[in-house]
Scaffold this active site. Structure first.
Site, short mmCIF file in Angstrom:
data_model
loop_
_atom_site.label_atom_id
_atom_site.label_comp_id
_atom_site.label_asym_id
_atom_site.label_seq_id
_atom_site.Cartn_x
_atom_site.Cartn_y
_atom_site.Cartn_z
N TYR A 148 0.97 -1.15 0.11
CA TYR A 148 0.03 0.07 0.17
C TYR A 148 1.08 1.14 -0.09
O TYR A 148 0.67 2.23 -0.81
CB TYR A 148 -0.86 -0.15 1.31
CG TYR A 148 -1.88 1.24 1.46
CD1 TYR A 148 -2.81 1.27 0.32
CD2 TYR A 148 -1.64 2.01 2.46
CE1 TYR A 148 -3.79 2.32 0.84
CE2 TYR A 148 -2.53 3.08 2.41
CZ TYR A 148 -3.55 3.40 1.77
OH TYR A 148 -4.38 4.39 1.94
N THR A 183 -13.54 5.44 9.24
CA THR A 183 -14.66 4.94 8.01
C THR A 183 -15.37 3.64 8.33
O THR A 183 -15.03 3.01 9.25
CB THR A 183 -13.96 5.02 6.88
OG1 THR A 183 -12.84 4.19 6.84
CG2 THR A 183 -13.26 6.32 6.46
#
Ligand SMILES: NC(=O)c1ccc[n+]([C@@H]2O[C@H](COP(=O)([O-])OP(=O)(O)OC[C@H]3O[C@@H](n4cnc5c(N)ncnc54)[C@H](O)[C@@H]3O)[C@@H](O)[C@H]2O)c1
Length: 248
Positions: A148, A183
């Site tokens: 990532y 989130t």
């Protein structure tokens, strides 16, 4: 914010938490919104903000070209491109050929392909603003995050190169770098790993000077700022929206 009203904004990853929050904010500022995502809009999120939805895999150039042509014909030329779409693989040295192929194809290749096919639209109307989503993960090493983080470092590199390429066309290009954001993905990953959400939230919060995670609205506000004429002298920059994560 200045200059947003009436502009056409395309948000990739538009069904995701940060993409959709950015779309909501730009819609409030008077933009006409296009949400692009690889998933179908099964919840009807686009209609809630009067947006046009287009299903596209940004890693496939033929699909991207078709989608951009469709947008130009049906909606008009895009002035604001917000690249939030991302594929998530968190692995260290054990990452496989398949992991690398997929994460590079979406996060680096896909971001580049959609930008490539939107830039001519911006040129034809005399300018635009591109906002690429990186992260604090684009600045530092994090254990088992190599796949990532490599792509989030790359996003910052793309921004700096494109800012040079596109300045003569009055197209500004900037990177938005959030810290940890509270989130649904955060909640789902806790549930998936059997972790206590409150405990994990405390742990993530402590990484930031402000001792909390960010909200999607705080990140969206920064994206809207970069898109607006209030940011007219900002290009090639990294805007940290990280609650002081990188200042520690
Ligand atoms: N959530 C955080 O804490 C956080 C922190 C820092 C940076 N970011 C960055 O913000 C961006 C958005 O993150 P998020 O939390 O909203 O993620 P999310 O998973 O909610 O949204 C990502 C969206 O991208 C879409 N997508 C994935 N592959 C695609 C493809 N090939 N073509 C088109 N769409 C595709 C997904 O369907 C999804 O809707 C990412 O770039 C991420 O790296 C997030």
């Amino acid at each position: 914010m200045r200059g947003l009203s009436g502009r056409i904004a395309l948000i990739t990853g538009g069904l995701g938490d940060l993409g959709y929050a950015t779309a909501q904010r730009l819609n409030e500022e008077g933009c006409k919104i296009i949400l692009a995502d690889v998933q179908p809009d099964s919840m009807g999120k686009a209609s809630l903000i009067n947006a046009y939805f287009i299903q596209v895999d940004i890693s496939k150039e033929a699909e991207v070209k078709k989608a951009c042509d469709e947008i130009a014909v049906r909606i008009g030329n895009v002035q604001i491109l917000v690249n939030t779409a991302a594929y998530f693989v968190f692995k260290g040295v054990e990452a496989t050929e398949e992991d690398w192929a997929k994460i590079n194809a979406v996060n680096i290749g896909g971001t580049s392909l959609i930008t490539k096919h939107i830039v001519p639209q911006m040129r034809s109307i005399g300018g635009g603003s591109i906002i690429n989503f990186s992260s604090v993960s684009g600045f530092v090493g994090q254990a088992n995050f190599a796949t990532y983080n490599a792509t989030k470092f790359a996003i910052r590199g793309l921004t700096k190169c494109w800012a040079q390429d596109l300045a003569p066309d009055k197209i500004r290009v900037n990177t938005l770098c959030p810290g940890y954001v509270y989130t649904s993905a955060f909640i789902h990953s806790c549930e998936k790993l059997g972790l206590d959400i409150e405990e994990e939230n405390k742990r993530a919060s402590a990484m930031h000077l402000l001792n909390r995670q960010g909200t999607v609205a705080e990140v969206a506000a920064a994206a809207a700022f970069l898109a607006s004429d209030d940011a007219s002298f900002i290009t090639g920059s990294d805007l940290l929206v990280d609650g002081g994560y990188l200042a520690k």
